[in-house]
Write a protein that holds these residues in place. Structure first.
Motif, PDB file in Angstrom:
ATOM      1  N   UNK A 176      60.644  62.374  -9.551  1.00  0.00           N
ATOM      2  CA  UNK A 176      61.510  61.330  -8.995  1.00  0.00           C
ATOM      3  C   UNK A 176      62.613  60.999  -9.987  1.00  0.00           C
ATOM      4  N   UNK A 177      63.736  60.498  -9.471  1.00  0.00           N
ATOM      5  CA  UNK A 177      64.858  60.097 -10.326  1.00  0.00           C
ATOM      6  C   UNK A 177      65.356  58.725  -9.898  1.00  0.00           C
ATOM      7  N   UNK A 229      73.739  56.613 -15.865  1.00  0.00           N
ATOM      8  CA  UNK A 229      72.597  57.342 -16.408  1.00  0.00           C
ATOM      9  C   UNK A 229      71.536  57.521 -15.326  1.00  0.00           C
ATOM     10  N   UNK A 230      70.796  58.616 -15.422  1.00  0.00           N
ATOM     11  CA  UNK A 230      69.722  58.917 -14.483  1.00  0.00           C
ATOM     12  C   UNK A 230      68.410  59.019 -15.252  1.00  0.00           C
ATOM     13  N   UNK A 231      67.397  58.292 -14.782  1.00  0.00           N
ATOM     14  CA  UNK A 231      66.054  58.341 -15.343  1.00  0.00           C
ATOM     15  C   UNK A 231      65.231  59.328 -14.494  1.00  0.00           C
ATOM     16  N   UNK A 232      64.853  60.446 -15.093  1.00  0.00           N
ATOM     17  CA  UNK A 232      64.086  61.471 -14.397  1.00  0.00           C
ATOM     18  C   UNK A 232      62.624  61.368 -14.826  1.00  0.00           C
ATOM     19  N   UNK A 233      61.702  61.447 -13.868  1.00  0.00           N
ATOM     20  CA  UNK A 233      60.280  61.259 -14.154  1.00  0.00           C
ATOM     21  C   UNK A 233      59.480  62.397 -13.539  1.00  0.00           C
ATOM     22  N   UNK A 234      58.556  62.950 -14.328  1.00  0.00           N
ATOM     23  CA  UNK A 234      57.594  63.948 -13.831  1.00  0.00           C
ATOM     24  C   UNK A 234      56.202  63.477 -14.224  1.00  0.00           C
ATOM     25  N   UNK A 288      59.183  61.427 -19.134  1.00  0.00           N
ATOM     26  CA  UNK A 288      60.396  60.768 -18.637  1.00  0.00           C
ATOM     27  C   UNK A 288      61.554  61.099 -19.568  1.00  0.00           C
ATOM     28  N   UNK A 289      62.721  61.310 -18.984  1.00  0.00           N
ATOM     29  CA  UNK A 289      63.918  61.487 -19.811  1.00  0.00           C
ATOM     30  C   UNK A 289      65.092  60.773 -19.154  1.00  0.00           C
ATOM     31  N   UNK A 290      66.072  60.432 -19.981  1.00  0.00           N
ATOM     32  CA  UNK A 290      67.305  59.802 -19.509  1.00  0.00           C
ATOM     33  C   UNK A 290      68.447  60.767 -19.803  1.00  0.00           C
ATOM     34  N   UNK A 291      69.252  61.023 -18.787  1.00  0.00           N
ATOM     35  CA  UNK A 291      70.359  61.962 -18.942  1.00  0.00           C
ATOM     36  C   UNK A 291      71.612  61.374 -18.317  1.00  0.00           C
ATOM     37  N   UNK A 292      72.740  61.832 -18.792  1.00  0.00           N
ATOM     38  CA  UNK A 292      74.008  61.481 -18.159  1.00  0.00           C
ATOM     39  C   UNK A 292      74.019  62.052 -16.748  1.00  0.00           C
ATOM     40  N   UNK A 293      74.641  61.330 -15.803  1.00  0.00           N
ATOM     41  CA  UNK A 293      74.618  61.806 -14.420  1.00  0.00           C
ATOM     42  C   UNK A 293      75.318  63.151 -14.263  1.00  0.00           C
ATOM     43  N   UNK A 294      76.184  63.521 -15.225  1.00  0.00           N
ATOM     44  CA  UNK A 294      76.860  64.811 -15.158  1.00  0.00           C
ATOM     45  C   UNK A 294      75.918  65.974 -15.445  1.00  0.00           C
ATOM     46  N   UNK A 295      74.725  65.685 -15.967  1.00  0.00           N
ATOM     47  CA  UNK A 295      73.774  66.749 -16.300  1.00  0.00           C
ATOM     48  C   UNK A 295      73.122  67.333 -15.066  1.00  0.00           C
ATOM     49  N   UNK A 299      67.743  59.755  -5.451  1.00  0.00           N
ATOM     50  CA  UNK A 299      67.969  58.797  -6.520  1.00  0.00           C
ATOM     51  C   UNK A 299      68.081  57.392  -5.953  1.00  0.00           C
ATOM     52  N   UNK A 300      67.402  56.435  -6.593  1.00  0.00           N
ATOM     53  CA  UNK A 300      67.499  55.033  -6.198  1.00  0.00           C
ATOM     54  C   UNK A 300      67.982  54.225  -7.398  1.00  0.00           C
ATOM     55  N   UNK A 301      68.805  53.238  -7.131  1.00  0.00           N
ATOM     56  CA  UNK A 301      69.381  52.454  -8.215  1.00  0.00           C
ATOM     57  C   UNK A 301      68.349  51.516  -8.821  1.00  0.00           C
ATOM     58  N   UNK A 302      68.170  51.606 -10.141  1.00  0.00           N
ATOM     59  CA  UNK A 302      67.151  50.813 -10.832  1.00  0.00           C
ATOM     60  C   UNK A 302      67.476  49.322 -10.766  1.00  0.00           C
ATOM     61  N   UNK A 303      68.746  48.959 -10.912  1.00  0.00           N
ATOM     62  CA  UNK A 303      69.121  47.544 -10.891  1.00  0.00           C
ATOM     63  C   UNK A 303      68.657  46.875  -9.606  1.00  0.00           C
TER      64      UNK A 303
END
Length: 221
Positions: A45-46, A52-57, A65-72, A143-147
């Motif tokens: 899930x992301x 920034x995008x938080x990706x989770x496996x 979990x990792x955080x990446x720039x949305x351009x990645x 992707x869902x917005x964390x805020x």
């Protein structure tokens, strides 16, 4: 760097983490994400936070979990997560299910740092990931917005990997395509036989007309 922060956790217990320092509150937000992911469910899930995008496996109770720039994009971060999960489980085995918070941080944070640098900067990483993407079914991760999620205080709506359903649909499609090809083939065979029979009838009728009878008397003589 494409990947800015990474951690490995058991439930909400962080066992190791490393940050590149570009996102100051990555660790805090990551813990909020961990606390809201239902335990016992494997997932890919992301979630978005600004750019920034938080990706989770999560697999077998271990969350990477990792955080990446949305351009990645999605391919590189999830390949990184799969790599880290495999390395962590191989290194610590069953110990990761009982270890205290940050029990593997001294050693494994260095591996996180090395692999973050590799997947962020080495062109070979993307080349390998592209090959994997061609060999494996592409995962649909929404992707869902964390805020928005944190503001309303609800449980995070996990956007579960659709790979299993996609594979089942592909299998059904292949079976249907195979049945359709067989049906078309038999229909063509029957049509060919019918045309041959029709051609033979036409030839016989023509000969009967030319030979003055259905027994073709003049032609036989």
């Amino acid at each position: 760097m494409a990947i800015l922060f990474a951690l490995v956790a058991r439930g909400s217990v962080v066992l190791a983490e490393f940050t590149g320092g570009a996102l100051a509150n990555a660790s805090t937000i990551s813990r909020q994400v961990l606390e809201r992911i239902p335990s016992g469910e494997d997932s890919h899930v992301s979630y978005s936070q600004d750019r920034y995008i938080f990706h989770v496996k999560r697999t077998d109770g271990i969350t990477v979990l990792c955080v990446a720039d949305d351009a990645a994009g999605r391919r590189i971060p999830f390949s990184f997560l799969e790599d880290i999960h495999a390395r962590f489980v191989k290194t610590y085995g069953r110990a990761c299910h009982t270890a205290p918070a940050y029990g593997m941080n001294d050693e494994f944070s260095r591996i996180l740092s090395q692999q973050m640098d590799y997947y962020s900067n080495d062109p070979n990483a993307d080349r390998m990931n592209r090959l994997r993407g061609e060999m494996n079914q592409v995962r649909n991760v929404m992707v869902e917005n964390i805020d928005k999620v944190l503001e309303r205080g609800d449980r995070l709506e996990l956007l579960v990997d659709k790979t299993t359903n996609m594979q089942a649909n592909t299998h059904r499609f292949r079976k249907q395509a195979r049945r359709f090809r067989n049906s078309v083939w038999w229909r063509n065979v029957k049509l060919m036989i019918l045309l041959i029979l029709l051609l033979l009838v036409v030839i016989y009728v023509l000969l009967a007309f030319l030979c003055h009878g259905v027994t073709l008397p003049s032609c036989i003589r």
